[in-house]
Structure formats: C-alpha cells, structure tokens
Design an enzyme around this catalytic site. Structure first.
Site, PDB file in Angstrom:
ATOM      1  N   ASP A 107       0.694  -1.273  -0.041  1.00  0.00           N
ATOM      2  CA  ASP A 107       0.063  -0.071  -0.127  1.00  0.00           C
ATOM      3  C   ASP A 107       0.843   1.380  -0.044  1.00  0.00           C
ATOM      4  OD1 ASP A 107       0.856  -0.005   2.685  1.00  0.00           O
ATOM      5  OD2 ASP A 107      -0.793   0.860   3.199  1.00  0.00           O
ATOM      6  N   GLU A 108       2.259   1.168  -0.357  1.00  0.00           N
ATOM      7  CA  GLU A 108       2.990   2.424  -0.139  1.00  0.00           C
ATOM      8  C   GLU A 108       3.818   2.541  -1.518  1.00  0.00           C
ATOM      9  OE1 GLU A 108       6.122   2.668   2.595  1.00  0.00           O
ATOM     10  OE2 GLU A 108       5.450   1.018   3.502  1.00  0.00           O
TER      11      GLU A 108
HETATM   12  P1  TTP Z   1       0.552  -0.484   6.730  1.00  0.00           P
HETATM   13  O1  TTP Z   1       0.790   0.823   5.677  1.00  0.00           O
HETATM   14  O2  TTP Z   1       1.866  -0.361   7.835  1.00  0.00           O
HETATM   15  O3  TTP Z   1      -0.581   0.005   7.636  1.00  0.00           O
HETATM   16  P2  TTP Z   1      -2.142   0.411   7.416  1.00  0.00           P
HETATM   17  O4  TTP Z   1      -2.047   0.907   5.918  1.00  0.00           O
HETATM   18  O5  TTP Z   1      -3.029  -0.605   7.855  1.00  0.00           O
HETATM   19  O6  TTP Z   1      -2.342   1.595   8.261  1.00  0.00           O
HETATM   20  P3  TTP Z   1      -1.459   3.071   8.373  1.00  0.00           P
HETATM   21  O7  TTP Z   1      -2.802   4.152   8.185  1.00  0.00           O
HETATM   22  O8  TTP Z   1      -0.607   3.457   9.452  1.00  0.00           O
HETATM   23  O9  TTP Z   1      -0.746   3.147   6.851  1.00  0.00           O
HETATM   24  O10 TTP Z   1       0.446  -1.695   6.040  1.00  0.00           O
HETATM   25  C1  TTP Z   1      -0.633  -2.193   5.094  1.00  0.00           C
HETATM   26  C2  TTP Z   1      -1.374  -3.266   5.118  1.00  0.00           C
HETATM   27  O11 TTP Z   1      -0.501  -4.509   5.498  1.00  0.00           O
HETATM   28  C3  TTP Z   1      -2.141  -3.184   6.429  1.00  0.00           C
HETATM   29  O12 TTP Z   1      -3.587  -2.632   5.985  1.00  0.00           O
HETATM   30  C4  TTP Z   1      -2.155  -4.673   6.631  1.00  0.00           C
HETATM   31  C5  TTP Z   1      -1.018  -5.161   6.097  1.00  0.00           C
HETATM   32  N1  TTP Z   1      -0.093  -5.573   7.356  1.00  0.00           N
HETATM   33  C6  TTP Z   1      -0.033  -6.925   7.977  1.00  0.00           C
HETATM   34  O13 TTP Z   1      -0.964  -7.794   7.621  1.00  0.00           O
HETATM   35  N2  TTP Z   1       0.548  -6.911   9.002  1.00  0.00           N
HETATM   36  C7  TTP Z   1       1.393  -6.198   9.650  1.00  0.00           C
HETATM   37  O14 TTP Z   1       2.105  -6.226  10.867  1.00  0.00           O
HETATM   38  C8  TTP Z   1       1.466  -4.639   9.128  1.00  0.00           C
HETATM   39  C9  TTP Z   1       2.170  -3.622   9.659  1.00  0.00           C
HETATM   40  C10 TTP Z   1       0.717  -4.482   7.912  1.00  0.00           C
HETATM   41 MG    MG Z   2      -0.644   2.205   5.071  1.00  0.00          MG
END
Ligand code: TTP
Ligand code: MG
Length: 366
Positions: A107-108
């Site tokens: 997601d980045e």
């Molecule tokens: P992230 O971008 O770290 O988290 P997020 O998008 O859920 O929240 P934020 O708004 O803080 O960015 O991770 C992206 C996706 O990856 C997240 O939605 C689910 C998955 N993920 C896991 O399955 N386990 C984990 O430990 C992490 C950090 C993420």
């Molecule tokens: Mg995220």
C-alpha cells in the site's frame, strides 16, 4: 534541480477496503486478522481502523489481547485477493504521475515529481489531486508526504495520517524533524532505539546536534545513514532498481498457513514473475537464486544455488526454486511465508546476454 519526492501510503489499508465495501462499518472499530474466538483465538491483527486504534489496538498485536481491549469491535478475516486488486488499481493511478515510481509495499509507493513540479506549492496541488482521484476512483484514502528526500517524505506521510498531506520544504527539514522520536527514522526499530537511547540519543534533534564522526564512532554505518536522513541528505533515487543494489527479492505471507503444494507453487510463480519483469526492465542478470521458507511457528530456512554464469530466465529460475523447495517437502509442515532472492547481480547489454542453452549444456548441470 531540487528534488521533490512524494511518499504515498494508504490509510489502514485492509480495514479501509472492508469499510468501503460495507458502509455499515463506517466509524466503527474494524479489526482485520485472526479469528478472536471470544478472546481464546490465536494469531495477530493485520491492521485495524483508526477507531480501533483508539483502544490501543495495532498491527501485529495478538488477537486475544485485542479482544480484551476492544470486545465490541468488528473482527473480520483478511481477503488477500481483494486487497491485491485494490492495491494494483491504486498503483496504476500513482504510476501515471511520474515515470520515476517505486512501489515498496502493498500500500505504499514513492513518486519523484521533480520534473513536473517546479515548486513545492505545485507538488502540494498535485498530491491533493492524486488523493482525490484515488478516493473517487477506488474508494480508499491515502496519505501523502512531500519532501526533498525519500526518507523525509516517508516520515511526512505518516505525520498527518489518516487522510493527510504533509509538505516539508528543504529549509524546514530540521525544524520538522528535531522533536521527533528517533524511531520515526525508517530503519530504527524498537531494538535499535534502546541502543541509541543508551548513548543519549532520544530525538532526531539529538542526532542533528551530534557530529557525523561521533555518530559513526558510536553506531558505525547505520550512524552515518541516520545522520544523513536527519540532515535531509538522503540522496537515494526513486527507482525500482538501484545500481548499487546487491540483491532483489520478494516474499509473501500466506493469509492462512498452508501445505497445499499448488498454492505454494502459485505463490512462487507469482513472485518469480514479478521479479523477472523488474529484472528485464532494468536489464539485470543474476548468478545466485535463494529460496526462503518460513513454517508455521516462525522457523525460517534459506537455501541457495549459485550458477557459474549470470542468467535471467524465468523458467529456469522456477525450476531451481522448486529443486531447493524439494529439500523441505518431506517435512509436511504448514508453510507461513515463501520468498525468492536473486543476488550476484550484473547489468548487461543485450548483445552480451548469455543464452540459457549455454547453461543447460554446461557440465555442472549434466
Ligand atoms: P501499513 O501501511 O503498515 O498499515 P495500514 O495501511 O493498515 O495503516 P496506516 O494508516 O498506519 O498506514 O500496512 C499496509 C497493510 O499491510 C495493512 O493494512 C495490513 C498489512 N499488514 C499486515 O498484515 N501485518 C502487519 O504487521 C502490518 C504492519 C501490515
Ligand atoms: Mg498504510
């Protein structure tokens, strides 16, 4: 030319997709992960909505603990295929805005927009346009950090989450960073934090006021990296492939541990295809292929094979990966994660490409 980098990161990604698809979840604590089984479940949280975070929930927290903290939350199992599809829709939109694009996770992604934006004001407008386009077309929210370096753009995208835009101009970098905890620097985790704290370094401001030589003396190479980040001097490029790169790898965790060979094979093929597309685009060859496998319970193994000459061949690579995987097939344990790494890399012009036949004919394969 001054660089302008965007770091774009979806907000509570998996949870956001579930809320998009079920408006009744809007504004509620949504937790994606293992089944909590009324507090007796095993496994962890993948992610949770910002409403759930108010109860102290976060990624990787044991689901049993989450249930204790937030028993009235809505607990859902992840739907990996759906999230992959949404991820590629978002990436397709981001890619349109710059050929200097680098996806770094599901997601980045980074975008270098220096060529199309002559100022940070223009970049701010562009970032807002991107945020609206993603929300209107895909239905999920993305936070964006805009800064002169990749590392500061990443810190900035996190700074105003969720649904935020944070612009840090060059002259503002030190002011922006100085009061932040050192763990905001990508690469400093909980373990390194203890080490840094012991030496009196707590905030990024402490790094800024420590001379570079002292940082190197105390923390070696990583000291140099964090000092550069803290001074806005990280010059790494937005590129799928950096010239100094020693290896290229990908790994994937199964949503559910599995011992189904066809599922494992499909995952290996998917990883292999994705890496090869990148290697082809950048004309990179490899000599070493490494398989990584993690079993249920987190026991992790790697196995490698080094070839006498560099190659780049999808079919041959998957053949080797399966040979390496074979060594574990008798274990009959469920697999949690698989990965492939290609190393001993070489960049080659087309004329110099080695033919796979040369390898097949090579004595060591007979
Ligand atoms: P992230 O971008 O770290 O988290 P997020 O998008 O859920 O929240 P934020 O708004 O803080 O960015 O991770 C992206 C996706 O990856 C997240 O939605 C689910 C998955 N993920 C896991 O399955 N386990 C984990 O430990 C992490 C950090 C993420
Ligand atoms: Mg995220």
């Amino acid at each position: 030319m001054n660089r302008i980098i965007l770091h774009c990161d979806l907000d509570c990604f998996f949870a956001a997709v579930e809320v998009r698809d079920n408006p009744a979840y809007e504004g509620k604590p949504i937790i994606i992960g293992a089944d909590p089984k009324e507090g007796k479940g095993r496994g962890v949280i993948s992610t949770c909505s910002y409403e759930a975070r108010k109860f102290g929930l976060h990624s990787a927290m044991p689901i049993s603990r989450a249930y204790r903290l937030c028993p009235h939350g809505i607990y859902l199992r992840p739907n990996g295929n759906k999230y992959s599809k949404v991820s590629s829709e978002v990436m397709q939109i981001l890619k349109k805005y710059s050929h200097k694009f680098q996806q770094v996770g599901i997601d980045e992604a980074y975008l270098d927009v220096s060529e199309m934006c002559s100022s940070f004001e223009e970049a701010r407008d562009l970032a807002n346009k991107i945020r609206h386009e993603i929300f209107n077309q895909v239905g999920v929210r993305i936070s964006i950090g805009c800064a002169p370096t990749k590392s500061i753009a990443k810190i900035a995208s996190d700074h105003k989450k969720p649904n935020g835009l944070c612009v840090v101009k060059k002259f503002n970098v030190l002011k922006f960073l100085k009061h932040m905890d050192i763990t905001r620097i990508p690469g400093i985790g909980k373990k390194s934090k203890i080490y840094y704290n012991k030496k009196g370094i707590n905030t990024i401001g402490d790094i800024i006021s420590t001379p570079l030589e002292k940082m190197i003396e105390l923390f070696g190479k990583s000291g140099k990296w964090v000092w550069n980040v803290a001074h806005g001097l990280d010059d790494s490029d937005v590129s799928e492939f950096s010239r100094n790169r020693k290896s290229i790898s990908k790994e994937r965790t199964f949503f559910e541990d599995t011992n189904d060979f066809s599922i494992i094979l499909t995952k290996f093929e998917e990883i292999n295809e994705r890496i090869h597309s990148n290697l082809e685009k950048n004309n990179i060859f490899y000599k070493t292929i490494t398989l990584k496998i993690r079993f249920q319970g987190f026991e992790t193994f790697t196995r490698s094979k080094t070839l006498p000459l560099p190659i780049r061949n999808r079919k041959y690579a998957i053949k080797i990966v399966l040979e390496l995987f074979n060594e574990f097939s008798s274990l009959k344990r469920k697999v949690r994660l698989v990965g492939i790494r290609f190393s001993n890399l070489e960049e080659k012009s087309r004329e110099k490409q080695y033919s796979i036949l040369k390898f097949v004919n090579h004595s060591c394969y007979k």
